[in-house]
Design a protein around this motif. Sequence first.
Motif, PDB file in Angstrom:
ATOM      1  N   ALA A 180      -6.849 -31.151  -6.404  1.00 44.28           N
ATOM      2  CA  ALA A 180      -7.778 -30.632  -5.406  1.00 44.28           C
ATOM      3  C   ALA A 180      -6.961 -30.131  -4.226  1.00 44.28           C
ATOM      4  CB  ALA A 180      -8.745 -31.724  -4.959  1.00 44.28           C
ATOM      5  N   ARG A 181      -7.497 -29.145  -3.509  1.00 41.30           N
ATOM      6  CA  ARG A 181      -6.737 -28.565  -2.392  1.00 41.30           C
ATOM      7  C   ARG A 181      -6.976 -29.270  -1.061  1.00 41.30           C
ATOM      8  NH1 ARG A 181      -4.629 -26.903  -6.909  1.00 41.30           N
ATOM      9  NH2 ARG A 181      -3.273 -25.096  -6.673  1.00 41.30           N
ATOM     10  N   ASP A 182      -7.991 -30.110  -0.972  1.00 41.83           N
ATOM     11  CA  ASP A 182      -8.198 -30.908   0.234  1.00 41.83           C
ATOM     12  C   ASP A 182      -9.162 -32.043  -0.087  1.00 41.83           C
ATOM     13  OD1 ASP A 182     -11.050 -30.074   0.925  1.00 41.83           O
ATOM     14  OD2 ASP A 182     -10.056 -28.124   1.015  1.00 41.83           O
ATOM     15  N   LEU A 183      -9.265 -32.997   0.815  1.00 42.22           N
ATOM     16  CA  LEU A 183     -10.110 -34.166   0.587  1.00 42.22           C
ATOM     17  C   LEU A 183     -11.594 -33.824   0.652  1.00 42.22           C
ATOM     18  CD1 LEU A 183      -8.135 -36.920   2.527  1.00 42.22           C
ATOM     19  CD2 LEU A 183      -8.329 -36.631   0.055  1.00 42.22           C
ATOM     20  N   GLY A 184     -11.951 -32.757   1.373  1.00 50.29           N
ATOM     21  CA  GLY A 184     -13.346 -32.330   1.395  1.00 50.29           C
ATOM     22  C   GLY A 184     -13.827 -31.952   0.004  1.00 50.29           C
ATOM     23  N   GLU A 185     -12.969 -31.315  -0.765  1.00 50.61           N
ATOM     24  CA  GLU A 185     -13.297 -30.956  -2.141  1.00 50.61           C
ATOM     25  C   GLU A 185     -13.524 -32.215  -2.978  1.00 50.61           C
ATOM     26  OE1 GLU A 185     -10.943 -28.797  -5.839  1.00 50.61           O
ATOM     27  OE2 GLU A 185     -10.466 -28.184  -3.779  1.00 50.61           O
ATOM     28  N   VAL A 186     -12.690 -33.218  -2.796  1.00 51.18           N
ATOM     29  CA  VAL A 186     -12.843 -34.492  -3.506  1.00 51.18           C
ATOM     30  C   VAL A 186     -14.166 -35.144  -3.147  1.00 51.18           C
ATOM     31  CG1 VAL A 186     -11.878 -36.817  -3.785  1.00 51.18           C
ATOM     32  CG2 VAL A 186     -10.352 -34.830  -3.627  1.00 51.18           C
ATOM     33  N   LEU A 187     -14.477 -35.155  -1.859  1.00 51.01           N
ATOM     34  CA  LEU A 187     -15.716 -35.765  -1.387  1.00 51.01           C
ATOM     35  C   LEU A 187     -16.942 -35.049  -1.958  1.00 51.01           C
ATOM     36  CD1 LEU A 187     -17.153 -37.771   0.489  1.00 51.01           C
ATOM     37  CD2 LEU A 187     -16.831 -36.133   2.361  1.00 51.01           C
ATOM     38  N   ALA A 188     -16.923 -33.730  -1.963  1.00 50.92           N
ATOM     39  CA  ALA A 188     -18.072 -32.960  -2.465  1.00 50.92           C
ATOM     40  C   ALA A 188     -18.338 -33.267  -3.937  1.00 50.92           C
ATOM     41  CB  ALA A 188     -17.827 -31.474  -2.255  1.00 50.92           C
ATOM     42  N   ARG A 189     -17.288 -33.419  -4.715  1.00 49.17           N
ATOM     43  CA  ARG A 189     -17.448 -33.691  -6.149  1.00 49.17           C
ATOM     44  C   ARG A 189     -18.011 -35.081  -6.409  1.00 49.17           C
ATOM     45  NH1 ARG A 189     -11.468 -31.830  -8.292  1.00 49.17           N
ATOM     46  NH2 ARG A 189     -11.668 -29.567  -7.964  1.00 49.17           N
ATOM     47  N   SER A 190     -17.777 -36.013  -5.485  1.00 50.62           N
ATOM     48  CA  SER A 190     -18.100 -37.416  -5.753  1.00 50.62           C
ATOM     49  C   SER A 190     -19.586 -37.682  -5.920  1.00 50.62           C
ATOM     50  CB  SER A 190     -17.546 -38.302  -4.626  1.00 50.62           C
ATOM     51  OG  SER A 190     -18.269 -38.107  -3.417  1.00 50.62           O
ATOM     52  N   SER A 191     -20.438 -36.860  -5.310  1.00 48.80           N
ATOM     53  CA  SER A 191     -21.880 -37.106  -5.411  1.00 48.80           C
ATOM     54  C   SER A 191     -22.380 -36.983  -6.846  1.00 48.80           C
ATOM     55  CB  SER A 191     -22.654 -36.147  -4.502  1.00 48.80           C
ATOM     56  OG  SER A 191     -22.398 -34.805  -4.870  1.00 48.80           O
ATOM     57  N   SER A 192     -21.609 -36.313  -7.698  1.00 49.17           N
ATOM     58  CA  SER A 192     -22.027 -36.148  -9.095  1.00 49.17           C
ATOM     59  C   SER A 192     -22.006 -37.467  -9.854  1.00 49.17           C
ATOM     60  CB  SER A 192     -21.115 -35.137  -9.803  1.00 49.17           C
ATOM     61  OG  SER A 192     -19.794 -35.650  -9.925  1.00 49.17           O
ATOM     62  N   TYR A 193     -21.362 -38.500  -9.292  1.00 45.56           N
ATOM     63  CA  TYR A 193     -21.333 -39.798  -9.954  1.00 45.56           C
ATOM     64  C   TYR A 193     -22.615 -40.592  -9.724  1.00 45.56           C
ATOM     65  CZ  TYR A 193     -16.381 -38.685 -10.527  1.00 45.56           C
ATOM     66  OH  TYR A 193     -15.189 -38.068 -10.856  1.00 45.56           O
ATOM     67  N   GLY A 194     -23.474 -40.080  -8.856  1.00 48.58           N
ATOM     68  CA  GLY A 194     -24.834 -40.599  -8.719  1.00 48.58           C
ATOM     69  C   GLY A 194     -24.958 -42.075  -8.459  1.00 48.58           C
ATOM     70  N   ASP A 195     -25.639 -42.776  -9.374  1.00 50.93           N
ATOM     71  CA  ASP A 195     -25.993 -44.179  -9.170  1.00 50.93           C
ATOM     72  C   ASP A 195     -24.920 -45.171  -9.605  1.00 50.93           C
ATOM     73  OD1 ASP A 195     -28.421 -43.474  -8.073  1.00 50.93           O
ATOM     74  OD2 ASP A 195     -29.476 -43.532  -9.992  1.00 50.93           O
ATOM     75  N   ARG A 196     -23.750 -44.689  -9.957  1.00 50.09           N
ATOM     76  CA  ARG A 196     -22.660 -45.622 -10.237  1.00 50.09           C
ATOM     77  C   ARG A 196     -22.279 -46.360  -8.957  1.00 50.09           C
ATOM     78  NH1 ARG A 196     -17.915 -42.259 -13.287  1.00 50.09           N
ATOM     79  NH2 ARG A 196     -19.142 -41.255 -14.922  1.00 50.09           N
ATOM     80  N   ASP A 197     -21.777 -47.596  -9.106  1.00 55.36           N
ATOM     81  CA  ASP A 197     -21.264 -48.339  -7.953  1.00 55.36           C
ATOM     82  C   ASP A 197     -19.999 -47.682  -7.429  1.00 55.36           C
ATOM     83  OD1 ASP A 197     -23.202 -50.340  -8.100  1.00 55.36           O
ATOM     84  OD2 ASP A 197     -21.978 -51.637  -9.376  1.00 55.36           O
ATOM     85  N   TYR A 198     -19.937 -47.496  -6.104  1.00 60.65           N
ATOM     86  CA  TYR A 198     -18.685 -47.097  -5.472  1.00 60.65           C
ATOM     87  C   TYR A 198     -18.074 -48.284  -4.750  1.00 60.65           C
ATOM     88  CZ  TYR A 198     -15.367 -44.804  -2.268  1.00 60.65           C
ATOM     89  OH  TYR A 198     -14.238 -44.455  -1.559  1.00 60.65           O
ATOM     90  N   VAL A 199     -18.821 -48.889  -3.800  1.00 57.37           N
ATOM     91  CA  VAL A 199     -18.311 -50.044  -3.067  1.00 57.37           C
ATOM     92  C   VAL A 199     -19.267 -51.217  -3.266  1.00 57.37           C
ATOM     93  CG1 VAL A 199     -17.588 -50.962  -0.833  1.00 57.37           C
ATOM     94  CG2 VAL A 199     -17.275 -48.531  -1.330  1.00 57.37           C
TER      95      VAL A 199
END
Length: 541
Positions: free
Chosen positions: A37-56
Amino acid sequence: MSGPMEVFRRLTGAGGEFELRDEDVLGARLPVFVNRARDLGEVLARSSSYGDRDYVVTASRRLTFAEHAAAVASMAKALRNDLGVRPGDRVAICAANSPEWIISFWATIAAGGIAVGYNAWWARQEVEYALGHTEPKLVIADTKRAALVGGNVLTVEGDLPSLISRYPGAVLDVPDVGEDDPAVILYTSGTSGRPKGAVHSHRNLTSVIEYHRFNDALARAFGDPTDPATRRYLLVLPLFHIASLHNLAVPRLATGTAVIMHEGGFDVDAVLGLIEKERVTNWGAVPTMAHRIVEHGDLSRYDVSSLTAFSLATAPSSPAFKERLRAVFPPAKDALVDSYGLTESCTGVTVATPADLAESPGTLGRPTPGVRLEIRGPDGAPVPVGVEGEVCTRSAYNMVGYWRDPDATARAIDDDRWLRTGDIGMLDEQGRLRLTTRRSDLIIRGGENVYPAEVENVLAEHPGVRECIVVGVAHPDLGQEVAAVVVAAAGAEPAPDELAGFVRERLAYFKVPSRWHITAEALPRNATGKVLRAQVESSLR
């Protein structure tokens, strides 16, 4: 099955998922992951696709990827619209581990700011220095630490719930940034007596993400049937360390994997209970934690069979101790790995696999993908295998430099982006690193770095101290403890409790000497006036 080198070449070679290619980075040619990825914003934007999985997940709370993305979008909008955070502004976080710490970090990134992790164990004087050094637009602190900050502070408990819920339905709108723009500043103790702010860029962190994704792919290539997304990673170390932030919270957002967070001080029963309850699969501990496990007694009442990966980091541990750990803690028996890294390197410079440790006890392993490693002599030239020298490393993981400290940056990083670690080690015939001296005078107490100069500078301010020296001495639980030899001023007889209290008011608790030797005799010195540190250390054993 393919051999290790063949698998490595397939994954990192031309056309591979983790292809490494030399590119220009800050004026030097460095190996970079092509598909990053070219920046952390790109990483953050993609993360919502994981939906209802546990993150924290904590002992009492759960935050899914979708909930996290919504919270970050709302808080980022509040930071911009209501609190005036602009691209490049620093937002400092001074708090114990919590889900809000992670949300605050990502919201700062989403607002275009630079997240600054303050050490949550600092004393007031250290916090005041960091405030003047990084000049944050605002500070986020928990209630316990807000009093140390004063002024423009948002509390985790009182202010963040409003910011997180203020703009429901907010859409992420991350400003454009350059790959080598600062994203994070984390502090490391300074040899000169002041903490230094290591500046980590978007490229640094997206490179670390690719390294962790590479490790997942490597495990699959060698027959591990586990879906990386089903792994569950225990977070116990503070988030102001690279171990927890750069190498756990950040890459797990990218891979859709759960972070199981222990809150509060380390407690063996609480941690093992959390591992059992949440079926934790991966844990990176420090030797002090491992020592407490060894000394805890009966561990059989906890089901830790889910734990299939266990690593030690941040401080050296002896081969003998590793054997004791394997004997009492089953997860360490076949899965124990060791590594070598520093705040300036963002992730592990080298990693020792279980096979490495079995073949060469005490090794810290081979360079991680994308890392170039040299051992250099006093003249700066590489030395042969088996010869001691300074450990120097070069990679896209290495920090950009030290915040507002060009002199320290120039001393640490040369024109070709080689990082001089100050550590002394050697390479063996297999290219594995063995460390012989860690930053000469550095004390590593329970995984925390303590530079003697910082403590000595404080002690020297006490009117009853004529001169002093601070050294590390062996400790069965902490690895090392801080010891001070104090030469009393004429007519003064300062007591250890008085001196300890004086230091405690000015520095974090872990820097306060726990062993004292107060004398009227001058410190031993050589012909040039330098204190004979080794002689002092031997007198304290």
